[in-house]
Design a protein around this motif. Structure first.
Motif, PDB file in Angstrom:
ATOM      1  N   PHE A   1      45.857  73.724 -17.336  1.00  0.00           N
ATOM      2  CA  PHE A   1      46.632  74.939 -17.870  1.00  0.00           C
ATOM      3  C   PHE A   1      46.147  76.167 -17.646  1.00  0.00           C
ATOM      4  CE2 PHE A   1      48.565  77.016 -21.677  1.00  0.00           C
ATOM      5  CZ  PHE A   1      49.726  76.966 -21.276  1.00  0.00           C
ATOM      6  N   GLY A   2      44.869  76.379 -17.798  1.00  0.00           N
ATOM      7  CA  GLY A   2      44.101  77.464 -17.547  1.00  0.00           C
ATOM      8  C   GLY A   2      44.352  78.108 -16.223  1.00  0.00           C
ATOM      9  N   ILE A   3      44.432  77.271 -15.164  1.00  0.00           N
ATOM     10  CA  ILE A   3      44.530  77.604 -13.870  1.00  0.00           C
ATOM     11  C   ILE A   3      46.154  78.090 -13.738  1.00  0.00           C
ATOM     12  CG2 ILE A   3      44.816  76.700 -11.417  1.00  0.00           C
ATOM     13  CD1 ILE A   3      42.649  75.033 -12.103  1.00  0.00           C
ATOM     14  N   LEU A   4      46.966  77.496 -14.263  1.00  0.00           N
ATOM     15  CA  LEU A   4      48.320  77.935 -14.410  1.00  0.00           C
ATOM     16  C   LEU A   4      48.340  79.352 -14.974  1.00  0.00           C
ATOM     17  CD1 LEU A   4      50.393  74.834 -15.020  1.00  0.00           C
ATOM     18  CD2 LEU A   4      50.403  76.001 -12.722  1.00  0.00           C
ATOM     19  N   LEU A   5      47.700  79.407 -16.153  1.00  0.00           N
ATOM     20  CA  LEU A   5      47.736  81.040 -16.850  1.00  0.00           C
ATOM     21  C   LEU A   5      47.194  81.908 -16.320  1.00  0.00           C
ATOM     22  CD1 LEU A   5      48.386  81.949 -19.701  1.00  0.00           C
ATOM     23  CD2 LEU A   5      46.162  81.543 -20.249  1.00  0.00           C
ATOM     24  N   VAL A   6      46.002  81.746 -15.294  1.00  0.00           N
ATOM     25  CA  VAL A   6      45.264  82.710 -14.491  1.00  0.00           C
ATOM     26  C   VAL A   6      46.155  83.248 -13.328  1.00  0.00           C
ATOM     27  CG1 VAL A   6      43.302  83.309 -13.167  1.00  0.00           C
ATOM     28  CG2 VAL A   6      43.278  82.123 -15.354  1.00  0.00           C
ATOM     29  N   THR A   7      46.673  82.252 -12.865  1.00  0.00           N
ATOM     30  CA  THR A   7      47.556  82.291 -11.707  1.00  0.00           C
ATOM     31  C   THR A   7      49.064  82.831 -11.670  1.00  0.00           C
ATOM     32  OG1 THR A   7      48.170  79.890 -11.304  1.00  0.00           O
ATOM     33  CG2 THR A   7      46.225  80.797  -9.989  1.00  0.00           C
ATOM     34  N   ASN A   8      49.425  82.996 -13.190  1.00  0.00           N
ATOM     35  CA  ASN A   8      50.726  83.186 -13.658  1.00  0.00           C
ATOM     36  C   ASN A   8      51.796  82.411 -13.076  1.00  0.00           C
ATOM     37  OD1 ASN A   8      52.100  85.109 -14.920  1.00  0.00           O
ATOM     38  ND2 ASN A   8      52.623  86.602 -13.446  1.00  0.00           N
ATOM     39  N   GLN A   9      51.360  81.281 -13.360  1.00  0.00           N
ATOM     40  CA  GLN A   9      52.516  80.073 -12.767  1.00  0.00           C
ATOM     41  C   GLN A   9      53.035  79.429 -14.123  1.00  0.00           C
ATOM     42  OE1 GLN A   9      53.549  79.832  -9.794  1.00  0.00           O
ATOM     43  NE2 GLN A   9      52.416  81.473  -9.419  1.00  0.00           N
ATOM     44  N   LEU A  10      53.064  79.796 -15.242  1.00  0.00           N
ATOM     45  CA  LEU A  10      53.427  79.351 -16.315  1.00  0.00           C
ATOM     46  C   LEU A  10      55.197  79.117 -16.310  1.00  0.00           C
ATOM     47  CD1 LEU A  10      51.413  80.192 -19.357  1.00  0.00           C
ATOM     48  CD2 LEU A  10      51.501  78.031 -18.394  1.00  0.00           C
ATOM     49  N   GLY A  11      55.644  80.232 -15.867  1.00  0.00           N
ATOM     50  CA  GLY A  11      57.035  80.158 -15.547  1.00  0.00           C
ATOM     51  C   GLY A  11      57.544  78.999 -14.561  1.00  0.00           C
ATOM     52  N   TRP A  12      56.775  78.472 -13.763  1.00  0.00           N
ATOM     53  CA  TRP A  12      57.083  77.266 -12.827  1.00  0.00           C
ATOM     54  C   TRP A  12      57.080  76.120 -13.563  1.00  0.00           C
ATOM     55  CZ3 TRP A  12      53.562  73.289 -11.777  1.00  0.00           C
ATOM     56  CH2 TRP A  12      53.903  72.541 -10.932  1.00  0.00           C
ATOM     57  N   LEU A  13      55.756  76.019 -14.410  1.00  0.00           N
ATOM     58  CA  LEU A  13      55.611  74.828 -15.663  1.00  0.00           C
ATOM     59  C   LEU A  13      56.971  74.624 -16.327  1.00  0.00           C
ATOM     60  CD1 LEU A  13      54.030  72.407 -16.318  1.00  0.00           C
ATOM     61  CD2 LEU A  13      53.065  74.132 -17.754  1.00  0.00           C
ATOM     62  N   ALA A  14      57.200  75.795 -16.890  1.00  0.00           N
ATOM     63  CA  ALA A  14      58.398  75.760 -17.717  1.00  0.00           C
ATOM     64  C   ALA A  14      59.759  75.332 -17.035  1.00  0.00           C
ATOM     65  CB  ALA A  14      58.718  77.087 -18.261  1.00  0.00           C
ATOM     66  N   SER A  15      60.098  75.790 -16.049  1.00  0.00           N
ATOM     67  CA  SER A  15      61.266  75.277 -15.225  1.00  0.00           C
ATOM     68  C   SER A  15      61.080  73.956 -14.676  1.00  0.00           C
ATOM     69  CB  SER A  15      61.599  76.219 -13.932  1.00  0.00           C
ATOM     70  OG  SER A  15      60.486  75.812 -13.059  1.00  0.00           O
ATOM     71  N   GLU A  16      60.045  73.369 -14.420  1.00  0.00           N
ATOM     72  CA  GLU A  16      59.672  71.923 -13.973  1.00  0.00           C
ATOM     73  C   GLU A  16      60.127  71.039 -15.416  1.00  0.00           C
ATOM     74  OE1 GLU A  16      59.169  70.328 -11.215  1.00  0.00           O
ATOM     75  OE2 GLU A  16      59.415  72.231 -10.246  1.00  0.00           O
ATOM     76  N   MET A  17      59.474  71.501 -16.630  1.00  0.00           N
ATOM     77  CA  MET A  17      59.682  70.782 -17.638  1.00  0.00           C
ATOM     78  C   MET A  17      61.233  70.746 -18.158  1.00  0.00           C
ATOM     79  SD  MET A  17      57.063  69.428 -18.943  1.00  0.00           S
ATOM     80  CE  MET A  17      56.405  68.833 -17.224  1.00  0.00           C
ATOM     81  N   GLN A  18      61.921  71.905 -17.872  1.00  0.00           N
ATOM     82  CA  GLN A  18      63.450  71.736 -18.145  1.00  0.00           C
ATOM     83  C   GLN A  18      63.940  70.872 -17.278  1.00  0.00           C
ATOM     84  OE1 GLN A  18      64.648  75.978 -17.727  1.00  0.00           O
ATOM     85  NE2 GLN A  18      64.043  76.411 -19.882  1.00  0.00           N
ATOM     86  N   GLN A  19      63.544  70.734 -15.959  1.00  0.00           N
ATOM     87  CA  GLN A  19      64.346  69.622 -15.270  1.00  0.00           C
ATOM     88  C   GLN A  19      63.924  68.259 -15.678  1.00  0.00           C
ATOM     89  OE1 GLN A  19      63.049  70.587 -11.145  1.00  0.00           O
ATOM     90  NE2 GLN A  19      64.111  72.626 -11.259  1.00  0.00           N
ATOM     91  N   VAL A  20      62.705  67.915 -16.039  1.00  0.00           N
ATOM     92  CA  VAL A  20      62.464  66.755 -16.638  1.00  0.00           C
ATOM     93  C   VAL A  20      63.277  66.760 -17.813  1.00  0.00           C
ATOM     94  CG1 VAL A  20      60.381  65.344 -17.717  1.00  0.00           C
ATOM     95  CG2 VAL A  20      60.080  66.678 -15.665  1.00  0.00           C
ATOM     96  N   MET A  21      63.257  67.499 -18.747  1.00  0.00           N
ATOM     97  CA  MET A  21      64.150  67.133 -20.151  1.00  0.00           C
ATOM     98  C   MET A  21      65.678  66.788 -19.483  1.00  0.00           C
ATOM     99  SD  MET A  21      62.099  67.400 -22.662  1.00  0.00           S
ATOM    100  CE  MET A  21      62.748  68.310 -24.053  1.00  0.00           C
ATOM    101  N   ARG A  22      66.175  67.559 -18.681  1.00  0.00           N
ATOM    102  CA  ARG A  22      67.575  67.417 -18.367  1.00  0.00           C
ATOM    103  C   ARG A  22      67.676  65.893 -17.507  1.00  0.00           C
ATOM    104  NH1 ARG A  22      67.123  72.502 -15.771  1.00  0.00           N
ATOM    105  NH2 ARG A  22      67.972  74.004 -17.618  1.00  0.00           N
ATOM    106  N   HIS A  23      66.486  65.589 -16.972  1.00  0.00           N
ATOM    107  CA  HIS A  23      66.562  64.316 -16.298  1.00  0.00           C
ATOM    108  C   HIS A  23      66.718  63.211 -17.019  1.00  0.00           C
ATOM    109  CE1 HIS A  23      66.045  61.353 -13.039  1.00  0.00           C
ATOM    110  NE2 HIS A  23      65.068  60.875 -13.776  1.00  0.00           N
ATOM    111  N   ILE A  24      65.896  63.294 -18.266  1.00  0.00           N
ATOM    112  CA  ILE A  24      65.715  61.981 -19.084  1.00  0.00           C
ATOM    113  C   ILE A  24      66.611  62.161 -20.621  1.00  0.00           C
ATOM    114  CG2 ILE A  24      63.345  61.738 -18.774  1.00  0.00           C
ATOM    115  CD1 ILE A  24      62.518  63.200 -21.359  1.00  0.00           C
ATOM    116  N   GLY A  25      67.567  63.056 -20.312  1.00  0.00           N
ATOM    117  CA  GLY A  25      68.790  63.062 -21.162  1.00  0.00           C
ATOM    118  C   GLY A  25      68.572  64.209 -22.320  1.00  0.00           C
TER     119      GLY A  25
END
Length: 105
Positions: A74-98
């Motif tokens: 999480f710290g690496i994602l924060l430093v590299t400004n990739q939290l938006g990528w993580l959020a979009s991936e989590m949204q896809q997972v949430m949609r996939h599991i209903g």
């Protein structure tokens, strides 16, 4: 007053109508239960929780290792400004599991 109580107050604690007052009292009662019940449940289950902790202590190093790895990632994602990528991936997972209705977009 705390933030939750300020959200309850407009529902009738300061009002003069009986129905609004009863509604506000009911909301404060529910709020108080929400705060108190977890502490009472923990107190009642304390004996079982300590027995479980004694058994689980042998594997606690694995929990610490996984937790530390997640924190570093999480710290690496924060430093590299990739939290938006993580959020979009989590949204896809949430949609996939209903559970897509829980996402904002």
């Amino acid at each position: 007053m705390g933030g939750a109580c300020l959200g309850i107050e407009p529902h009738g604690l300061g009002g003069s109508e009986g129905g609004r007052l009863a509604g506000g009292v009911l909301l404060l009662f529910a709020y108080s239960l929400g705060l108190g019940v977890p502490f009472v449940a923990t107190g009642l289950a304390f004996g079982r929780l300590t027995a479980f902790y004694v058994r689980a202590r042998r594997r606690l190093w694995a929990v610490h290792l996984v937790g530390g790895a997640v924190l570093v990632a999480f710290g690496i994602l924060l430093v590299t400004n990739q939290l938006g990528w993580l959020a979009s991936e989590m949204q896809q997972v949430m949609r996939h599991i209903g559970l897509g209705r829980l996402t904002t977009s």
